[in-house]
Design a protein around this motif. Sequence first.
Motif, mmCIF file in Angstrom:
data_model
loop_
_atom_site.group_PDB
_atom_site.id
_atom_site.type_symbol
_atom_site.label_atom_id
_atom_site.label_comp_id
_atom_site.label_asym_id
_atom_site.label_seq_id
_atom_site.Cartn_x
_atom_site.Cartn_y
_atom_site.Cartn_z
ATOM 1 N N ARG A 63 -47.120 65.397 91.460
ATOM 2 C CA ARG A 63 -47.713 64.279 90.726
ATOM 3 C C ARG A 63 -47.250 64.195 89.423
ATOM 4 O O ARG A 63 -46.932 63.224 88.983
ATOM 5 C CB ARG A 63 -49.122 64.539 90.857
ATOM 6 N N ALA A 64 -46.952 65.455 88.603
ATOM 7 C CA ALA A 64 -46.923 65.219 87.297
ATOM 8 C C ALA A 64 -45.409 65.418 86.497
ATOM 9 O O ALA A 64 -44.875 65.243 85.584
ATOM 10 C CB ALA A 64 -47.857 66.312 86.228
ATOM 11 N N ASP A 65 -44.516 66.190 87.645
ATOM 12 C CA ASP A 65 -43.194 66.469 87.442
ATOM 13 C C ASP A 65 -42.910 67.501 86.406
ATOM 14 O O ASP A 65 -42.262 67.503 85.692
ATOM 15 C CB ASP A 65 -42.419 65.092 86.984
ATOM 16 N N ARG A 66 -44.095 68.367 86.242
ATOM 17 C CA ARG A 66 -43.999 69.466 85.224
ATOM 18 C C ARG A 66 -44.722 70.753 85.887
ATOM 19 O O ARG A 66 -45.697 70.434 86.797
ATOM 20 C CB ARG A 66 -44.941 69.122 84.044
ATOM 21 N N TYR A 67 -44.361 71.895 85.523
ATOM 22 C CA TYR A 67 -44.726 73.021 86.255
ATOM 23 C C TYR A 67 -46.155 73.519 85.471
ATOM 24 O O TYR A 67 -46.338 73.594 84.079
ATOM 25 C CB TYR A 67 -44.051 74.275 85.930
#
Length: 300
Positions: A63-67
């Motif tokens: 969803r956020a394209d971040r870890y």
Amino acid sequence: MLPTPALLAHAANLDLVIRHVLAGLGHGIHAGRERGAGVEFSEYRAYAPGDEWRRVDWKLLARADRYYVREAERDSHVAAWLWLDASASMAEPSYAVPGLDKLWFARTALACVAAVAQRQGDAFGLVVCADGRAEVTPAARGPRQLQRVLAAFTRAAASGALPAADAMKTALRIAAAPAVVFAASDCLDWPSPLSEALQRLRHLRHDVRLLALRTQAEVDGSFPSGVAYRDRESNGSEGLHRLLPTDRAAYRDSVFDHFAGVAAHCRQHDIALTQARIEEPLEAVLRGWLRPPAAPGARR
């Protein structure tokens, strides 16, 4: 292959040294976070190097394209407290490895313990003992705390004497909850306010692990002949010494007796003692130091 202390001593960046050492270190401070009943989700935080991939929230990544890593609270937390002896005697250099001294080895070993605690998600704090003062970095979790602790290690310089007993008592207030205490010292001043503080912490049921550091020259008396040495923590000419070839046997006997007394004191008060030379591979020393202490009465 792990770099030798000779190579590590020339790496001023503690982050770089930690990455080298942790690459070969396969275990942590304790059994890790509890699973099952009693463990509840606490919060998300940004992924940091060293975090376990199994703790990454993959749905949130989509969803956020971040870890992001899921933090969990457990029923009982074990904080790690790092105690650094930065008194003047810790400036003693190795005569075999240029650029290496006892303070470098001590603060680098403790920095690696801090990184292990951060990787496990544990809180960790720092006490630096120098110039008659005990400087405390309060315990906290996360990558920012690791950077605060590394900055404190970078500022630390071997200076003055250990804090007096009253200053040590103030530092003891840090460990109200159960903790693992990692203390690094050359133990030349023993018994001392530091030994009394560690004894008190152990009597308060904390897990206390002491790393006693020496140089190879201090172990076997292989100092250069004819050179005068000054006691770094004494004032005036009474601290000036000259070790002659005929003195070496007596010197070795005296050092052996002193550290036998340190070991006996640690056994008496159930403090886990690891003795090491700063010329030894750092990873090997850490493996022994991080190992859970033996049961009371067992040999270490």
